[in-house]
Design an enzyme around this catalytic site. Structure first.
Site, short mmCIF file in Angstrom:
data_model
loop_
_atom_site.label_atom_id
_atom_site.label_comp_id
_atom_site.label_asym_id
_atom_site.label_seq_id
_atom_site.Cartn_x
_atom_site.Cartn_y
_atom_site.Cartn_z
N ARG A 24 33.90 60.86 25.20
CA ARG A 24 34.91 60.45 24.22
C ARG A 24 35.72 61.65 23.73
O ARG A 24 36.90 61.52 23.41
CB ARG A 24 34.25 59.69 23.08
CG ARG A 24 33.21 60.42 22.29
CD ARG A 24 32.25 59.48 21.56
NE ARG A 24 31.25 58.92 22.47
CZ ARG A 24 30.32 58.06 22.10
NH1 ARG A 24 30.25 57.65 20.84
NH2 ARG A 24 29.45 57.59 22.98
N LYS A 54 19.97 66.05 28.66
CA LYS A 54 19.43 64.76 29.08
C LYS A 54 17.98 64.91 29.56
O LYS A 54 17.61 65.96 30.10
CB LYS A 54 20.26 64.19 30.22
CG LYS A 54 21.64 63.72 29.85
CD LYS A 54 22.36 63.16 31.08
CE LYS A 54 23.77 62.72 30.75
NZ LYS A 54 23.81 61.53 29.89
#
Length: 475
Positions: A328, A254
């Site tokens: 996910r 990130k």
């Protein structure tokens, strides 16, 4: 959280909060200070004896006040009380409107308790005076003590979730998070199983294992269960909470400006834990299971690579095209396992899954996807009663085109347009047809970086706890 108890309108206090509806004649003192009884507006006024303070609190037009209005008014009064040692809230005794007094007591208690929340565990000095002791004035109705007790249970569950989210990620590692859940389960009377090491490997949670590879902190998988008093033969409602205790993005690192709030990536697991903690006190007649995958997403030498393929518990495969879409992966196998062991009961997952929804709905609203209309309506109605903003979006089948992989059954990275929908479609692949399933994406409202508002503090918000409990209450 401040101590909250019941009293009456004669209970002595340093500060008293009194309700006003718009259009009701207020004192000259208030009118000169612009008081028009807007919802949540507060004007402090010296009492006639000069020894205490009266907080005039607005509720809006007569007859329009809802539970959310009373929560907001109580929160505003708590914040306006300043260094007061005691605060009496007469708000539940406001005349006018159709809400039962017990419902007002519950809303006022929740608002006061939630607004008094502070996270000071890592401060060398408190930044201000402690929150006041709060006395909620009641009318004496037999239903009011129960309403106050239920409100406190809900508020404490929410504040527990806030504490978990606010805890530094180097302290709340997957191992320590699991230990806190074990301790909570013992004290609350919940059953708890923690899977680790070889026991965890035998479960076949391939996505969880893959994400854990980059960290020296091992993953944990925790199962909690609440059995109602007297037992129940009904299928349990299963709650799945994403518990990524810190998300660096893995090898798809990130940007530094986005990483400061990534201790909140376990906000889904925190909400589920907060809800389970409140259930024994609420004694709801609904069996509930919780499935909590706990892991760090770090860029270590063994980290999941872009281009790797993960084979899941159901035999299908996912190509890794972006390691920052780890949530996910972590949830996929857990959903398979939850549906298999849920005896046909509904499954609700709660996750800080995507940031894309904030571009449409802002930072205070969660996103709901559901395969079952009845379950969706229950959740939306529960969120409205609980005072949490939730918006349902459709599972658009044509967005599946962005999940295509040339080497596996799917990819884990969505297109940058429509990511929230595509992430929900990814998860839906792992829920068997016929299972009532709902997905709450709370990536926006789980962490408040904008400053306090209403009963919501800066930092961890505990979003989802109240909605989950209201859903169970209304089942």
């Amino acid at each position: 959280m401040a101590p909250v108890s019941a009293g009456d309108d004669r209970t002595p206090a340093d500060v008293t909060a009194r309700p006003w509806y718009a259009g009701t004649p207020a004192s000259v003192f208030c009118r000169r200070r612009g008081f028009v009884a807007r919802p949540g507006q507060v004007v402090a006024e010296p009492s006639s004896d000069g020894r205490s303070v009266v907080l005039n609190v607005g509720l809006g037009p007569a007859g329009s006040a809802t539970a959310a209005t009373f929560r907001r008014a109580a929160a505003a009064a708590v914040r306006a009380a300043g260094p007061a040692r005691t605060l009496r809230l007469d708000l539940a005794l406001a005349q006018g409107g159709s809400m039962p007094t017990a419902a007002r007591v519950r809303a006022v208690t929740e608002g006061a308790a939630l607004a008094s929340y502070r996270f000071d565990a890592y401060r060398s000095k408190r930044p201000g005076p402690p929150p006041p002791e709060v006395i909620v004035a009641t009318s004496g109705s037999p239903a009011e003590p129960l309403a106050l007790a239920e409100a406190l249970a809900v508020a404490e569950g929410t504040c527990l979730a806030r504490d978990l989210v606010n805890c530094p990620p180097g302290v709340l590692t997957p191992t320590r998070f699991a230990q806190r859940i074990e301790h909570l389960a013992r004290s609350a009377g919940l059953s708890c199983t923690v899977h680790e090491g070889r026991g965890l490997a035998r479960l076949g949670l391939a996505g969880l294992a893959a994400v854990a590879r980059g960290s020296h902190e091992p993953a944990r998988y925790v199962e909690l269960a609440y059995t109602p008093p007297g037992g129940s033969s009904a299928p349990p409602l299963t709650l799945v909470g994403k518990g990524v205790t810190f998300d660096s993005g893995g090898l798809s690192l990130k940007p530094p400006g986005q990483m400061h709030a990534m201790k909140s990536d376990m906000g889904g697991a925190a909400a589920v834990v907060g809800a389970l903690a409140a259930l024994p006190r609420l004694a709801l007649p609904v069996p509930v299971r919780a499935c909590l995958p706990l892991v760090e997403n770090m860029p270590g030498g063994g980290a999941l690579r872009v281009g790797d393929v993960v084979r899941h518990l159901d035999g299908t495969t996912t190509e890794i095209t972006h390691t920052d879409n780890e949530g996910r992966l972590v949830l996929a196998d857990v959903l398979v396992r939850a549906a298999r062991e849920g005896r046909g009961g509904p499954v609700i997952d709660v996750a800080t899954l995507t940031s894309a929804a904030v571009h449409t709905l802002g930072t205070r609203t969660g996103v709901l996807f559901a395969s079952d209309t009845a379950l969706a309506e229950r959740l939306l109605s529960a969120a409205e009663r609980a005072g949490e903003s939730l918006c349902r979006l459709p599972l658009l089948a044509h967005e599946r085109r962005h999940l295509h992989s040339p080497v596996a059954d799917r990819v884990n990275c969505s297109h940058r347009h429509g990511d929230t929908v595509q992430a929900a479609l990814f998860l839906q692949d792992f829920v068997p047809a016929g299972t009532a399933w709902a997905h709450l994406d709370i990536g926006g409202p789980a962490y408040n970086d904008e400053g306090p508002y209403d009963e919501v503090p800066h930092g961890g918000t505990g979003f989802g706890v109240r909605t989950l409990l209201e859903t169970l209450r209304g089942r």
